[in-house]
Design an enzyme around this catalytic site. Structure first.
Site, short mmCIF file in Angstrom:
data_model
loop_
_atom_site.label_atom_id
_atom_site.label_comp_id
_atom_site.label_asym_id
_atom_site.label_seq_id
_atom_site.Cartn_x
_atom_site.Cartn_y
_atom_site.Cartn_z
CG ASP A 171 -15.64 1.20 0.43
OD1 ASP A 171 -15.60 0.37 -0.62
OD2 ASP A 171 -14.90 1.71 1.16
C1 LAN Z 1 -8.68 2.33 -4.50
C2 LAN Z 1 -9.47 3.39 -4.46
C3 LAN Z 1 -10.84 3.47 -3.65
C4 LAN Z 1 -10.78 2.31 -2.37
C5 LAN Z 1 -11.81 2.56 -1.32
C6 LAN Z 1 -13.24 2.65 -2.23
C7 LAN Z 1 -11.68 4.01 -1.00
C8 LAN Z 1 -11.43 1.54 -0.36
O1 LAN Z 1 -12.59 1.70 0.59
C9 LAN Z 1 -11.76 0.20 -0.80
C10 LAN Z 1 -10.42 0.15 -2.02
C11 LAN Z 1 -10.58 1.20 -3.15
C12 LAN Z 1 -11.62 0.53 -4.05
C13 LAN Z 1 -8.99 1.08 -3.85
C14 LAN Z 1 -8.18 -0.30 -3.93
C15 LAN Z 1 -6.87 0.16 -4.44
C16 LAN Z 1 -6.76 1.25 -5.54
C17 LAN Z 1 -7.55 0.97 -6.71
C18 LAN Z 1 -7.23 2.48 -4.83
C19 LAN Z 1 -6.48 3.03 -3.68
C20 LAN Z 1 -6.98 3.32 -6.01
C21 LAN Z 1 -5.65 2.88 -6.52
C22 LAN Z 1 -5.20 1.49 -6.00
C23 LAN Z 1 -4.85 0.82 -6.95
C24 LAN Z 1 -4.40 -0.73 -6.26
C25 LAN Z 1 -3.49 1.28 -7.44
C26 LAN Z 1 -2.92 0.37 -8.46
C27 LAN Z 1 -1.66 -0.31 -7.74
C28 LAN Z 1 -1.25 -1.46 -7.56
C29 LAN Z 1 -0.68 -1.85 -6.52
C30 LAN Z 1 -1.79 -2.31 -8.75
#
Ligand code: LAN
Length: 729
Positions: free
Chosen positions: A458
């Site tokens: 996305d």
């Molecule tokens: C994010 C941030 C962005 C988010 C979007 C683009 C909004 C979404 O549409 C797809 C997934 C994604 C890229 C995403 C995946 C998981 C993340 C990276 C996070 C929510 C930001 C932090 C999170 C990450 C997993 C935090 C670390 C935690 C663990 C459990 C390892």
């Protein structure tokens, strides 16, 4: 940086101040890499003045003027853009704090401690201030995220952080946190990841940590549980974890560590049955209890495999392979790594393997700074190294959705934003892509920046749409030639799941039943990639827009892709008309996306039962004051839950955007929501922060502070474009 390396408890703790001088903080934006700097030297302060953006991030007065009174929604967009324009950074993007989760900062600070990295007094001071500000007002302690109730996970780790930065155990916040922790059972009742970090510190003994065998990484690819099938964040975290677990590495013992052994537990430290507490977990932490299968596997690993069957040769081979994969990750990201969680663990891995002072360790320590942020409360770690590409793409869409892309007033700002996306497009696949299980990424955009370089479908889509829309507007520079657009599309076309849906970083590679091996306890839906309405919609709309401008390129594949995706979207509508959101809160967010997908094939309220049901759902949740107000509890409970603080502008904007995409006929309902957003706009054009907006893995919330600008303005702008003569105020 100070040079007094060791942070020994009684001797060389960082000097801890009450507060720092906020006017000395600066955020440096180097082509989308953010780092914060504290200028102790008066000369430096003069040479590097604080910017409006710095002041805004820090909660200082920006001195921005009161703007002309608004008469209609479009005026409100102009005022919002006038304000937001002042926050645009030199590279063309909008830096943004990205806090919320309360387990990120501990990883970073514990990694500093384990690697004997000095913590400057101003960093220590602002970390202390942040955590003191964020302690649970009633119970004390800290939760999984800033709005959650305090847990053993949040409390044991953040308590440790505060002690590392030099806070006295008799500080009232510490006393209260300790009481809370003890009431919840003490650190023996922490989830797996906290036990892991506390064992590195030597505050727990490694026997309390359920096994994380590196041998898993030797499984052949066809095995249904092989790690390459896991969700990328699980891979990134379990990789260094397995290396460190294998070594049972413990950092140097200090007075502080000995004191923490007294403070974090209910029972005397010497008497603790570490192995017996492997599965102890406080019920509030236990969001996803371990399955019977995982418990059995753990039992067998501990009692049979580890003592009798495990061979040195194989474990050595496994840990060499893990080490190699970590090097590939570090090399592909220049040590920025996928996110700060795995980044902190990779830092410790390199310290163990390469020794203090090694380049790998130094570069990791530098890169951990990319994820740190300072706001009005203090310093903390962001969820990623920023939100650069994502927020920039949405800002461009505010203009295009409002019909302002031609307005010369906004052209310089939008051109800069376009230049940022141009600079940040990923131009090459990863080195060793297939060996390290990476997805094709040529032509893609990451969520944050190119350094991190992880394509997300996305993020590619939103950036691609923004680039196409601006480049197809007369007068904008043609920065990306067609081939680069095709590269993005080629990569997007690799993202479809069998179901027709799209996931986040990769198409789904493993079965949902892998959730039986979810060992993290505090998160749900974490082991594999799932089908997401939000991501699927972004891809559908990007491919559809692309096809309008390049009708010939891979046309059949695009049609087939979009058709399958749309069928999937329809199939997962819930009986109440809503869709469940995975990346922001929650039904409101996802339903907006689904309605956008339906719109892309002309399905709206009047001609589609799906769209009608979705609109009826949204309208049924509209509040008296015209707004919407969903709580993060919706994500956990998978049922629509109101936020106790009443209507929220971001959620109101999402609902309105969805309704407008569906041509919802009752304009009065829309006007009430639009009016609420306009009324909440401040005289300088900004909106104030309200409740947290984002989520991941069902249970952990994360802030998207720029959403209160981008989505509010988008809703207002869409309304203005659709109903140009409709009076609202
Ligand atoms: C994010 C941030 C962005 C988010 C979007 C683009 C909004 C979404 O549409 C797809 C997934 C994604 C890229 C995403 C995946 C998981 C993340 C990276 C996070 C929510 C930001 C932090 C999170 C990450 C997993 C935090 C670390 C935690 C663990 C459990 C390892």
């Amino acid at each position: 940086r100070t040079s007094d390396g060791n942070l020994n408890a009684n001797t060389k703790r960082p000097r801890l101040g009450d507060k720092t001088d906020r006017t000395r903080w600066r955020m440096l934006d180097e082509r989308g890499r953010h780092t914060w700097h504290y200028l102790e030297d008066d000369e430096a302060v003069k040479e590097w003045p604080q910017t409006t953006a710095d002041r805004w991030y820090l909660g200082l007065d920006t001195g921005l003027p009161t703007l002309p009174q608004v008469k209609n929604p479009l005026d409100s967009v102009h005022n919002g853009l006038s304000f937001f324009e002042k926050l645009q950074l030199p590279s063309g993007q909008w830096g943004c704090e990205y806090g919320g989760p309360m387990f990120l900062l501990p990883g970073v600070v514990l990694a500093w401690y384990a690697t004997k990295t000095p913590i400057p007094w101003y960093v220590a001071t602002e970390i202390k201030n942040y955590l003191v500000a964020r302690a649970h007002p009633e119970h004390g302690g800290w939760g999984l995220h800033i709005e959650g109730e305090s847990t053993v996970f949040g409390t044991s780790l953040n308590y440790t952080v505060l002690r590392i930065v030099g806070v006295d155990p008799e500080h009232p916040v510490m006393v209260k946190a300790r009481q809370r922790l003890h009431k919840l059972g003490g650190a023996t009742h922490a989830p797996h990841w906290a036990k892991f970090w506390l064992s590195i510190m030597g505050v727990c003994k490694w026997d309390i940590v359920n096994p994380i065998p590196p041998e898993l990484w030797l499984l052949p690819d066809w095995v249904p549980i092989a790690p390459w099938r896991w969700w990328i964040h699980m891979r990134a975290v379990f990789l260094p974890m397995s290396y460190i677990w294998d070594k049972r590495w413990v950092c140097e013992e200090t007075d502080l560590i000995r004191e923490l052994r007294e403070e974090l537990f209910v029972e005397p430290w010497e008497d603790i049955d570490w192995a017996g507490h492997r599965n102890s977990i406080c019920s509030i932490d236990n969001f996803h209890p371990k399955s019977w299968l995982l418990n059995t596997v753990n039992w067998a690993l501990v009692n049979v495999w580890n003592p009798y069957l495990r061979t040195k040769g194989l474990s050595q081979r496994a840990s060499d392979w893990v080490s190699k994969l970590t090097d590939m990750e570090d090399e592909n990201t220049d040590y920025a790594d996928l996110a700060p969680v795995s980044g902190a663990m990779n830092t410790v891995l390199c310290y163990i393997r390469d020794g203090p002072g090694a380049y790998s360790v130094r570069r990791h320590i530098e890169r951990l700074e990319d994820g740190m942020w300072v706001n009005h409360e203090g310093m903390f770690s962001n969820g990623t190294n920023g939100v650069q590409c994502w927020d920039t793409a949405f800002l461009i869409q505010v203009a295009t959705d409002s019909g302002l892309e031609q307005d010369p007033r906004w052209r310089p700002m939008l051109t800069k934003a376009l230049e940022f996306l141009d600079d940040q497009q990923i131009r090459e696949n990863c080195k060793g892509q297939d060996v390290c299980y990476r997805q094709q990424r040529k032509g893609a955009w990451a969520f944050s920046n190119k350094d991190q370089g992880y394509a997300v479908c996305d993020c590619i889509s939103e950036a691609l749409k923004s680039v196409i829309m601006l480049q197809k507007t007369p007068g904008y520079p043609q920065l990306l030639e067609d081939q680069r657009i095709f590269d993005a599309v080629d990569t997007l076309l690799t993202y479809q799941n069998k179901s027709g849906a799209c996931s986040s970083y990769e198409p789904t590679r493993g079965s949902e039943s892998l959730e039986m091996l979810n060992a993290a306890e505090v998160f749900g839906k974490i082991m594999v990639e799932y089908d997401y309405v939000e991501c699927t919609t972004a891809v559908i709309t990007a491919l559809s827009l692309f096809k309008k401008h390049w009708p010939e390129y891979r046309a059949d594949e695009i049609d087939a892709f979009v058709g399958r995706s749309l069928r999937w979207i329809k199939s997962c509508q819930r009986p109440d008309g809503a869709w469940y959101g995975n990346w922001a809160i929650c039904f409101t967010y996802a339903t907006m996306f689904a309605l956008e997908s339906l719109r892309s094939i002309g399905e709206t309220y009047s001609n589609s039962s799906h769209a009608k049901k979705a609109c009826d759902f949204l309208i049924s949740k509209q509040r008296e004051d015209g707004g919407w107000s969903e709580s993060y509890r919706s994500c956990e409970q998978m049922a629509y839950t109101e936020h106790p603080h009443g209507s929220q502008v971001v959620m109101t904007a999402w609902a309105l955007i969805g309704l407008m995409k569906a041509d919802y006929p009752d304009i009065e309902a829309l006007k009430k929501g639009i009016k609420l957003i306009m009324d909440r706009q401040q005289p300088n054009g900004e909106w104030k922060q309200e409740a947290i907006e984002g989520v991941f893995n069902k249970s952990c919330m994360i802030s998207y502070p720029n959403y209160k600008f981008t989505f509010t303005m988008k809703a207002l702008g869409m309304f203005a474009k659709k109903y140009p003569n409709e009076p609202v105020v």
